[in-house]
Design an enzyme around this catalytic site. Structure first.
Site, PDB file in Angstrom:
ATOM      1  N   LYS A 134      20.177  72.123  16.154  1.00 23.77           N
ATOM      2  CA  LYS A 134      18.745  72.202  16.152  1.00 23.77           C
ATOM      3  C   LYS A 134      18.202  71.270  14.990  1.00 23.77           C
ATOM      4  O   LYS A 134      19.204  71.136  13.723  1.00 23.77           O
ATOM      5  CB  LYS A 134      18.269  73.604  15.670  1.00 23.77           C
ATOM      6  CG  LYS A 134      16.855  73.932  15.976  1.00 23.77           C
ATOM      7  CD  LYS A 134      16.736  74.051  17.564  1.00 23.77           C
ATOM      8  CE  LYS A 134      15.423  74.420  18.283  1.00 23.77           C
ATOM      9  NZ  LYS A 134      15.638  74.939  19.476  1.00 23.77           N
ATOM     10  N   THR A 218      12.261  74.619  31.549  1.00 23.64           N
ATOM     11  CA  THR A 218      12.625  75.865  31.029  1.00 23.64           C
ATOM     12  C   THR A 218      11.483  77.009  31.615  1.00 23.64           C
ATOM     13  O   THR A 218      12.227  78.158  31.692  1.00 23.64           O
ATOM     14  CB  THR A 218      11.912  75.593  29.492  1.00 23.64           C
ATOM     15  OG1 THR A 218      12.610  74.738  28.700  1.00 23.64           O
ATOM     16  CG2 THR A 218      12.183  76.967  28.483  1.00 23.64           C
ATOM     17  N   ASN A 249       4.206  74.202  26.548  1.00 26.21           N
ATOM     18  CA  ASN A 249       4.821  73.587  27.735  1.00 26.21           C
ATOM     19  C   ASN A 249       5.499  74.775  28.581  1.00 26.21           C
ATOM     20  O   ASN A 249       5.411  74.859  29.831  1.00 26.21           O
ATOM     21  CB  ASN A 249       5.720  72.498  27.557  1.00 26.21           C
ATOM     22  CG  ASN A 249       6.816  71.897  28.539  1.00 26.21           C
ATOM     23  OD1 ASN A 249       5.935  71.722  29.489  1.00 26.21           O
ATOM     24  ND2 ASN A 249       7.996  71.998  28.468  1.00 26.21           N
TER      25      ASN A 249
HETATM   26  N1  GLU Z   1      14.482  73.086  22.698  1.00 23.25           N
HETATM   27  C1  GLU Z   1      14.763  73.632  23.629  1.00 23.25           C
HETATM   28  C2  GLU Z   1      15.631  74.974  23.374  1.00 23.25           C
HETATM   29  O1  GLU Z   1      15.209  75.666  22.387  1.00 23.25           O
HETATM   30  C3  GLU Z   1      15.795  72.748  24.688  1.00 23.25           C
HETATM   31  C4  GLU Z   1      17.001  72.241  23.837  1.00 23.25           C
HETATM   32  C5  GLU Z   1      17.781  70.860  24.576  1.00 23.25           C
HETATM   33  O2  GLU Z   1      17.361  70.488  25.695  1.00 23.25           O
HETATM   34  O3  GLU Z   1      18.468  70.522  23.859  1.00 23.25           O
HETATM   35  O4  GLU Z   1      16.396  75.419  24.241  1.00 23.25           O
END
Ligand code: GLU
Length: 447
Positions: A134, A218, A249
């Site tokens: 992250k 998502t 989003n």
């Molecule tokens: N930010 C999104 C998450 O927390 C997607 C991460 C990604 O696609 O690598 O799952």
């Protein structure tokens, strides 16, 4: 049937202007530290339940690598501002680190570390060949012009370019970052490396190798998990009321698709407050109003409610799609929903989680419910590496197949072992990470 408690509704109009309810619980470095401690104590419980060997325990209690940088940005007025930023790779046993980059004023090292840990767990829960990573920049993106945001995105990539790449660490969108930002980032990365390497970042614009369906993924995945739960509970969408905290989003796409499927989406909110309509909201109209006025509180549909009131609605499903630390020990007593669906990362603290369990309120956890995004990121990475571009139908079909299979296993495990969905998901994820970690041998780093 969904209804706001009457005392609260009376005050709704007056309180709708109060914008403090989400910000009040936003992260400070202290709560960030507590967040990571929380994550570690959950992990220890799982180790105990699985009787995880000591080697794996000691590896997984801390991140594999953590980089802190300062990103200097030339502002439009000619001044220079340096923003603190991080990239954390929590575990890379199953594959390269994977996870988004967020721009937020409260970002700190503990938060990014915790989010990278959750990425490692969620990638393993749904069987992706990725570890967890992250990134984050401590910045209020609302204060930046578009060109300043672009300079910041490029500067961030220059700072982490040496530790990323399609086989090392693959960034993606997260809070306040989107396909446009990923477009700037991949361009910067490819310029630095002097190669075309689209698989180094996912969530890109389509012309740069982005995947169909990634923006909606998502929300789509969360709906797939909700459908499975509803099927298990013998519950029809039309009989199920849903309140959604958040209107970014993931929240918007979830709410829109859930309403299309027949669920009664009775409330949504953003940091300005929420709107409530007993018969179900028109989500696209709400989106248009938000685009026009900049905030949901100005949307004329339904009744205006305060953010805290949304959390207290008597609905069948409370979908938390804003950010971490929203349901805590302090306000968990207000939750009156039948089930909590975690679309954001870490919206329920562990003390609140325990209180919900005691009251018999099921929680479909983030590490399962919000995996749609990273699953389609994996598909994007696969397409880039194979030089392919799949249709939206193809992407969604593969997403449903993969997520349904893995989610069914989690739901069945919870039933068989008489544990919560979160415990079942964590056990599935940590088991897989541990297997990979141990398969690498006894002497992994004694080079
Ligand atoms: N930010 C999104 C998450 O927390 C997607 C991460 C990604 O696609 O690598 O799952």
């Amino acid at each position: 049937m969904a209804k706001a408690t009457s005392k609260k509704t009376k005050n709704a109009k007056k309180e709708a202007t109060d914008q403090s309810h989400i910000e009040a619980r936003a992260l400070t470095p202290q709560t960030g530290a507590a967040l990571f401690e929380d994550a570690r104590s959950r992990l220890e419980e799982v180790f105990q339940a699985l009787d995880t060997p000591h080697d794996a325990r000691s590896r997984l209690m801390q991140p594999a690598a953590s980089l802190q940088v300062s990103v200097p940005v030339r502002m439009d007025d000619g001044s220079l501002q340096a923003f603190p930023a991080w990239r954390v790779q929590y575990d890379i046993s199953l594959g390269p680190a994977k996870g988004g980059v967020r721009f937020h004023p409260d970002v700190n090292q503990h938060e990014v570390t915790t989010l990278s840990f959750w990425m490692a767990v969620k990638c393993a829960v749904v069987g992706l060949p990725f570890g967890g990573g992250k990134g984050g920049v401590q910045v209020d993106p609302k204060q930046l012009s578009s060109l300043e945001r672009e300079r910041l995105a490029r500067g961030y990539i220059r700072a982490i370019a040496d530790i990323m790449g399609p086989d090392r660490d693959i960034p993606a969108p997260d809070m306040n970052t989107d396909a446009e930002v990923m477009g700037w980032m991949i361009d910067e990365y490819e310029n630095i490396k002097r190669v075309r390497a689209p698989a180094a970042i996912t969530g890109k614009p389509i012309p740069l190798g982005g995947s169909q369906g990634r923006v909606e993924a998502t929300g789509h995945g969360a709906l797939t998990v909700l459908d499975l739960w509803a099927e298990q509970e013998n519950r029809k969408p039309e009989e199920t009321t849903v309140a959604v905290q958040g209107f970014g989003n993931a929240a918007y796409h979830f709410a829109r698709q859930a309403a299309e499927r027949g669920y009664k989406v009775v409330a949504v909110s953003d940091s300005s407050g929420g709107i409530y309509k007993e018969e179900g909201l028109d989500i696209d109209a709400a989106k248009k109003a938000k685009q026009k006025h900049g905030e949901l509180a100005k949307c004329r549909q339904g009744k205006r409610i305060k953010g805290d009131e949304l959390l207290a609605l008597e609905v069948d499903v409370l979908a938390l799609a804003a950010m971490e630390n929203q349901v805590t020990g302090d306000n968990v007593g207000d939750v009156a929903a039948g089930m909590v669906l975690e679309i954001a990362n870490g919206p329920v603290t562990s003390d609140a989680d325990a209180a919900l369990e005691k009251r018999g309120i099921d929680v479909l956890p983030d590490v399962l419910a919000n995996t749609g995004g990273v699953i389609v990121s994996y598909f994007e990475w696969l397409q880039n590496r194979a030089g392919q571009a799949w249709s939206e139908e193809d992407v969604n079909q593969r997403l449903d197949e993969k997520l349904e299979r893995e989610a069914r296993q989690v739901l069945e495990r919870a039933r068989d072992e008489k544990i919560t969905y979160r415990q079942a998901a964590y056990r599935q994820g940590i088991e897989r990470i541990t297997e990979a970690l141990l398969a690498r041998g006894n002497c992994q780093d004694c080079r």
